[in-house]
Structure formats: structure tokens, C-alpha cells
Design a protein around this motif. Structure first.
Motif, short mmCIF file in Angstrom:
data_model
loop_
_atom_site.label_atom_id
_atom_site.label_comp_id
_atom_site.label_asym_id
_atom_site.label_seq_id
_atom_site.Cartn_x
_atom_site.Cartn_y
_atom_site.Cartn_z
N ASP A 32 0.82 -1.21 0.00
CA ASP A 32 0.00 0.00 0.00
C ASP A 32 0.86 1.26 0.00
O ASP A 32 0.39 2.33 0.39
CB ASP A 32 -0.96 0.01 1.18
CG ASP A 32 -0.27 -0.27 2.51
OD1 ASP A 32 0.91 -0.66 2.51
OD2 ASP A 32 -0.92 -0.09 3.57
N GLY A 33 2.09 1.16 -0.43
CA GLY A 33 2.92 2.35 -0.57
C GLY A 33 4.32 2.17 -0.01
O GLY A 33 4.55 1.39 0.92
N ALA A 34 5.27 2.92 -0.56
CA ALA A 34 6.66 2.83 -0.15
C ALA A 34 6.85 3.24 1.31
O ALA A 34 7.65 2.64 2.03
CB ALA A 34 7.53 3.69 -1.07
N LYS A 35 6.14 4.27 1.75
CA LYS A 35 6.28 4.73 3.12
C LYS A 35 5.90 3.63 4.11
O LYS A 35 6.57 3.45 5.14
CB LYS A 35 5.40 5.97 3.34
CG LYS A 35 5.51 6.59 4.72
CD LYS A 35 4.64 7.83 4.80
CE LYS A 35 4.73 8.52 6.15
NZ LYS A 35 3.89 9.73 6.21
N CYS A 36 4.84 2.90 3.80
CA CYS A 36 4.41 1.80 4.66
C CYS A 36 5.47 0.70 4.69
O CYS A 36 5.75 0.11 5.75
CB CYS A 36 3.08 1.24 4.19
SG CYS A 36 1.75 2.47 4.11
N ASP A 37 6.06 0.43 3.53
CA ASP A 37 7.08 -0.62 3.48
C ASP A 37 8.34 -0.23 4.24
O ASP A 37 9.04 -1.11 4.78
CB ASP A 37 7.43 -0.94 2.02
CG ASP A 37 6.46 -1.93 1.40
OD1 ASP A 37 5.67 -2.54 2.15
OD2 ASP A 37 6.48 -2.10 0.17
N ILE A 38 8.66 1.05 4.28
CA ILE A 38 9.82 1.49 5.06
C ILE A 38 9.66 1.10 6.52
O ILE A 38 10.58 0.59 7.16
CB ILE A 38 10.03 3.01 4.90
CG1 ILE A 38 10.56 3.33 3.50
CG2 ILE A 38 10.99 3.55 5.96
CD1 ILE A 38 10.46 4.78 3.12
N SER A 39 8.45 1.31 7.05
CA SER A 39 8.20 0.92 8.44
C SER A 39 8.21 -0.59 8.63
O SER A 39 8.70 -1.10 9.65
CB SER A 39 6.86 1.49 8.91
OG SER A 39 6.92 2.89 9.01
N ARG A 40 7.69 -1.33 7.64
CA ARG A 40 7.71 -2.80 7.75
C ARG A 40 9.15 -3.31 7.71
O ARG A 40 9.50 -4.26 8.42
CB ARG A 40 6.89 -3.42 6.62
CG ARG A 40 5.40 -3.13 6.73
CD ARG A 40 4.59 -3.87 5.67
NE ARG A 40 3.22 -3.40 5.71
CZ ARG A 40 2.64 -2.64 4.79
NH1 ARG A 40 3.31 -2.30 3.70
NH2 ARG A 40 1.38 -2.24 4.93
N LEU A 41 9.97 -2.69 6.90
CA LEU A 41 11.38 -3.08 6.86
C LEU A 41 12.05 -2.82 8.20
O LEU A 41 12.88 -3.62 8.66
CB LEU A 41 12.11 -2.32 5.75
CG LEU A 41 11.83 -2.79 4.32
CD1 LEU A 41 12.34 -1.79 3.30
CD2 LEU A 41 12.45 -4.17 4.07
N GLN A 42 11.69 -1.72 8.85
CA GLN A 42 12.26 -1.43 10.17
C GLN A 42 11.89 -2.51 11.17
O GLN A 42 12.69 -2.86 12.05
CB GLN A 42 11.78 -0.06 10.65
CG GLN A 42 12.35 1.12 9.88
CD GLN A 42 13.78 1.44 10.29
OE1 GLN A 42 14.57 0.55 10.59
NE2 GLN A 42 14.12 2.71 10.30
N VAL A 43 10.68 -3.04 11.06
CA VAL A 43 10.28 -4.14 11.95
C VAL A 43 11.14 -5.37 11.67
O VAL A 43 11.55 -6.08 12.60
CB VAL A 43 8.78 -4.46 11.76
CG1 VAL A 43 8.38 -5.69 12.58
CG2 VAL A 43 7.92 -3.27 12.16
N VAL A 44 11.43 -5.62 10.41
CA VAL A 44 12.30 -6.74 10.06
C VAL A 44 13.68 -6.55 10.68
O VAL A 44 14.25 -7.48 11.28
CB VAL A 44 12.45 -6.86 8.52
CG1 VAL A 44 13.53 -7.89 8.16
CG2 VAL A 44 11.13 -7.27 7.89
N PHE A 45 14.24 -5.36 10.59
CA PHE A 45 15.59 -5.11 11.09
C PHE A 45 15.66 -5.12 12.61
O PHE A 45 16.69 -5.50 13.19
CB PHE A 45 16.11 -3.77 10.57
CG PHE A 45 16.19 -3.67 9.08
CD1 PHE A 45 16.61 -4.75 8.31
CD2 PHE A 45 15.84 -2.50 8.43
CE1 PHE A 45 16.69 -4.66 6.92
CE2 PHE A 45 15.91 -2.40 7.04
CZ PHE A 45 16.32 -3.48 6.28
N GLY A 46 14.59 -4.68 13.28
CA GLY A 46 14.58 -4.68 14.73
C GLY A 46 15.29 -3.49 15.34
O GLY A 46 15.73 -2.57 14.64
#
Length: 462
Positions: free
Chosen positions: A162-176
Motif C-alpha cells: 500500500d505504498g513505499a512509506k508503509c514498506d519502510i516501516s515494515r522493513l524497520q520491523v524486520v531489522f529490529g
């Protein structure tokens, strides 16, 4: 109320008791905190306000990291100041060239595909519920074919969202929370703010206007808005946007090669934001995966927002190659897939129908027309400020113009422009300390508004 005779001891009474005393023709002589009774009452009574009721609170502590954020997120703060300006000048014709929100209608070839999908949902044959969290296969294949042909990227490396901005936050969850990050300075504020929220940073340092434990890669006119990597400390994650928001600068093939080699040397992961790649006029790489070795160190995120006017429709994608591995050899894509499946039910099937239409020959042509319109706006803005004697950057490869106001506060310039021209811009300092002294002007606007705004700029700075 009680009155103690003869010993003049003050007695506490409530506010309602004071009202009662008033019915007894209480003396109007008032001294600090004391009410004196008529002579027949030989005592003193003291009015004390009823204790205020406190709001009920839970026993759940606030996220400490969110408390570290400074003020509000940049763009809501700009919107708040615009609203306050409208209250002050209710008849003003305010023009918004601040937040990067598109203004022109979505091409009909795209909306008709979404409408067809929406109507189909009202039929038994056309109805669909949950889709694959990673996106519909035809759309993933079309994105791969259009933007990553011959780059070694496969359709299942593409995650629709649903957008690049949303994916940036999801990636942050992946990284921890235990990773370190580097950002361009200035850069899109979501990178820093999401890092703060995840607990990757220390406290905000007001003297330097930075969060500790973040590597700010200074990008200035003097270095062509590309950081001197020889002075950059090693971090786990490197956020990099090209063409850059807010400066509008695009990285050359040589520069991106340096970045990939730097990441590989340090064992870092690049999160490459290519949200404005289709605006590039110069022969610069539109994808990080055009650079040899990038598949081993990079993730790319992108969006239909600024190409097709999907800022409200919401559709983007992230590419994570199978070659990208964590230090223990585990594929990054598998962890991202787990986060997507846990936190997301997939992009709207209606918006995905629109995305598929964007990538047809007719859709691609229509998007290029929209992009061309905004690029013409950019040219008008650039020529205006250049004619006024300003140092102007960006514009050629991005829908943003980055204007230098040396020695001045960005927020002060923002306020002066808003107050005297009724035009909303964006203060450069909102993108990081490296943005101080600059203002970003967005080219997203109706043509008549852009022309009028430029007329007002000329009146202000002539």
C-alpha cells in the motif's frame, strides 16, 4: 461551614460553602485567601477550591521511543500552520506547494480498470476476498518486466504493498531495534522517525539537531548532494533516496557504484527509495539493481503515488532479491514475507487492478504525460527563482525545487512566504540539520496555481 469563635482559627470550606456564605451578607472585604465575616461572627473562615478531578489512567507505560520524537511529523506540522494561517486570513487564496501530494486527475485508462474491478465485485463471478499478501501474480510479473528487465530480478522478489512509506516501516520491523542506520542529510523524515520509534537511536541532541546513534551523511551543493563516503562510519542499514527528496538530486552510475561497494565492504544493507525514478531526465540509473553486486546488498522500494496520482489510492512495491542474506545466511526476503503476512492483508484488489492498467502501453503513456505536466511546473518554479537571483537546485530530475536562503532559518522563510504570499512551502530543516537555510517548493499543483504562486514570489523578492 463552621465558625470557631474568639480564637480566629481559619477553617477550610469549599467553593459551594462560599456561595452559601454569600447568602448571609458576607463582607465584601477580601484579603488573600481569607474571607472576613461580619463582626457578629468572631472567627475567620478560609475558602479552598475543591480538588480537581484527575483523569483515569491505565497502568500501561507509553512507548519511551515515541517520546523521543521532536514535535510533530513534518508534513502534519506544515498542514497545522496552513490551517492557522487560514483562520487568520479566512479570505486568502492559499496555494499549497508544500507537501508532495499530487493534484492532477488519474488518467481514465487507469480509473476505468479500477471501476471495472469494483463493479465486478458485485457479481458472484467477479467477487474476490483476501488476496495474496505479496500481491497478485500478474501485477508482480508486470512490475518485474517493466522496471527490472534484464537485471536478474524475478517476479517473486517483488512484494506489492500500500505504498513505499508503509514498506519502510515494515522493513524497520524486520531489522529490529539493534541495528544502526545511516541517512542522507537532508532526507525524507520517515527514515529517521521510524528508526527512533523502533528504538534504534539515542536521545535527540538539540545542540546539533540530530539523534545520537544515527549516521547523518551530509549532502550539500559543494559535494553534489552525494555524501563523502570516506567520512561515513559503518552502519548496518543505509537509507538512500535517488532522485532525492527533498534536494531533487539524482545519483550517477559512478556514485551508486561507490555506494554499493561501500555497503559490500562494510556488510551493510542499502534501502534504496526510487519513488521518483521516472522523473529523471538524465541518463542516471533508475534502479539500484543496475549496479553490479547490488542484489547482494540492496532492497528497493517504489510507488505509483507520484507516477499515476495514487497518493490516495495507495499502491507501491518493494524488491528484495534472493541473494540478500543476513549475517547467518538467512534470506532477508523470508523475514520480510513473514512480517507482511503477519501485519498486512495485501493491497486492495481494486488498486492492484489500477496498477496493472498503469503498466499497459496505454497506461505507461498516460503516466508519462502526467509526469511531463509536473516537470513543466518544476521548470516554471526554477526559472522564477533563478530570475530572482537565488541559488536553485533539483528540479531537473525530480518534482522538487530546493532553494537556498543562506543565513536564514528555514522556518522563518517558510513563515515569511506564507504570511506575505499565502503560499505554502516546506522548510528545509524539517528534513534534517543539513536542510537548514533551504526551502523546498513542490511542483505538484494545478498549472494556474503554480503560475500564480510564481507571480507572488516575484512580488515578494523583486
Amino acid at each position: 461551614m463552621s465558625v470557631i469563635p474568639n480564637n480566629h482559627v481559619a477553617t477550610s470550606i469549599s467553593s459551594s460553602s462560599c456561595t452559601f456564605l454569600g447568602q448571609h451578607k458576607l463582607s465584601t472585604t477580601i484579603r488573600t485567601k481569607n474571607v472576613w465575616l461580619p463582626a457578629k461572627y468572631t472567627g475567620i473562615c478560609k475558602c479552598v477550591a475543591t480538588p480537581e478531578q484527575t483523569a483515569y489512567t491505565t497502568k500501561v507505560s507509553r512507548n519511551f521511543n515515541i517520546g523521543k520524537l521532536q514535535a510533530g511529523y513534518l508534513f502534519p506540522e506544515v498542514a497545522r500552520r496552513k490551517t492557522a494561517h487560514l483562520l487568520k486570513y479566512p479570505d486568502a487564496q492559499v496555494i499549497s506547494l508544500g507537501i508532495g501530494d499530487t493534484t492532477e486527475p488519474i488518467p481514465e485508462v487507469i480509473t476505468s480498470a479500477m471501476a471495472k474491478k469494483a463493479y465486478a465485485l458485485s457479481t458472484r463471478e467477479g467477487y474476490s476476498g483476501y488476496g495474496a499478501e505479496q500481491g497478485e501474480k500478474p501485477l508482480r510479473a508486470a512490475i518485474c518486466s517493466e522496471y527490472y528487465a534484464n537485471l536478474g530480478i524475478e517476479a517473486d522478489d517483488v512484494f506489492v504493498s500500500d505504498g513505499a512509506k508503509c514498506d519502510i516501516s515494515r522493513l524497520q520491523v524486520v531489522f529490529g531495534s539493534n541495528v544502526t542506520i545511516a541517512v542522507q542529510d537532508p532526507s525524507y523524515p520517515a527514515y529517521v522517525d521510524s528508526s527512533v520509534i523502533m528504538g534504534q537511536t539515542g536521545q535527540y541532541q538539540k545542540d546539533v539537531e540530530k539523534f545520537s546513534n544515527i549516521e547523518y551523511m551530509r549532502c550539500t551543493p559543494e559535494n553534489g548532494f552525494f555524501p563523502d563516503l570516506s567520512t561515513v562510519s559503518r552502519t548496518d542499514i543505509i537509507f538512500f533516496c535517488s532522485p532525492n527528496n527533498p534536494t531533487g538530486a539524482a545519483a550517477s552510475r559512478e556514485q551508486l557504484t561507490q555506494l554499493v561497494q561501500f555497503a559490500k565492504k562494510n556488510g551493510s544493507i542499502i534501502v534504496y527509495d526510487s519513488a521518483y525514478a521516472m522523473y529523471m531526465s538524465d541518463d542516471y540509473p533508475k534502479s539500484i539493481f543496475e549496479i553490479p553486486g547490488a542484489k547482494e546488498v540492496a532492497i528497493e522500494t517504489a510507488s505509483f503515488s507520484k507516477y499515476a496520482g495514487f497518493t490516495g489510492v495507495r499502491l507501491g512495491w518493494t524488491v528484495i532479491p534472493k541473494d540478500l542474506l543476513f549475517s547467518d545466511g538467512f534470506p532477508v526476503a523470508k523475514d520480510f514475507n513473514r512480517i507482511v503476512c503477519t501485519c498486512f492483508n495485501g493491497a486492495s484488489n481494486i488498486s492492484q487492478a489500477g496498477g496493472l492498467a498503469c503498466l499497459t502501453p496505454e497506461g505507461l503513456e498516460a503516466m508519462q504525460e502526467v509526469i511531463g505536466f509536473y516537470k513543466e511546473n518544476t521548470k516554471i518554479i526554477m526559472e522564477t527563482f533563478i530570475s530572482l537571483g537565488f541559488k536553485v537546485y533539483g528540479g531537473k530530475n525530480a518534482p522538487y525545487v530546493w532553494i537556498h536562503f543562506p543565513g536564514q532559518s528555514s522556518w522563518d522563510v517558510f513563515s515569511e512566504i506564507l504570511e506575505k504570499t499565502h503560499v505554502v512551502t516546506t522548510p528545509g530543516s524539517g528534513f534534517g540539520p543539513g536542510g537548514e537555510g533551504f526551502v523546498r517548493v513542490s511542483a505538484f499543483g494545478h498549472r494556474e496555481n503554480v503560475v500564480e504562486a510564481c507571480r507572488r514570489f516575484k512580488q515578494l523578492y523583486k
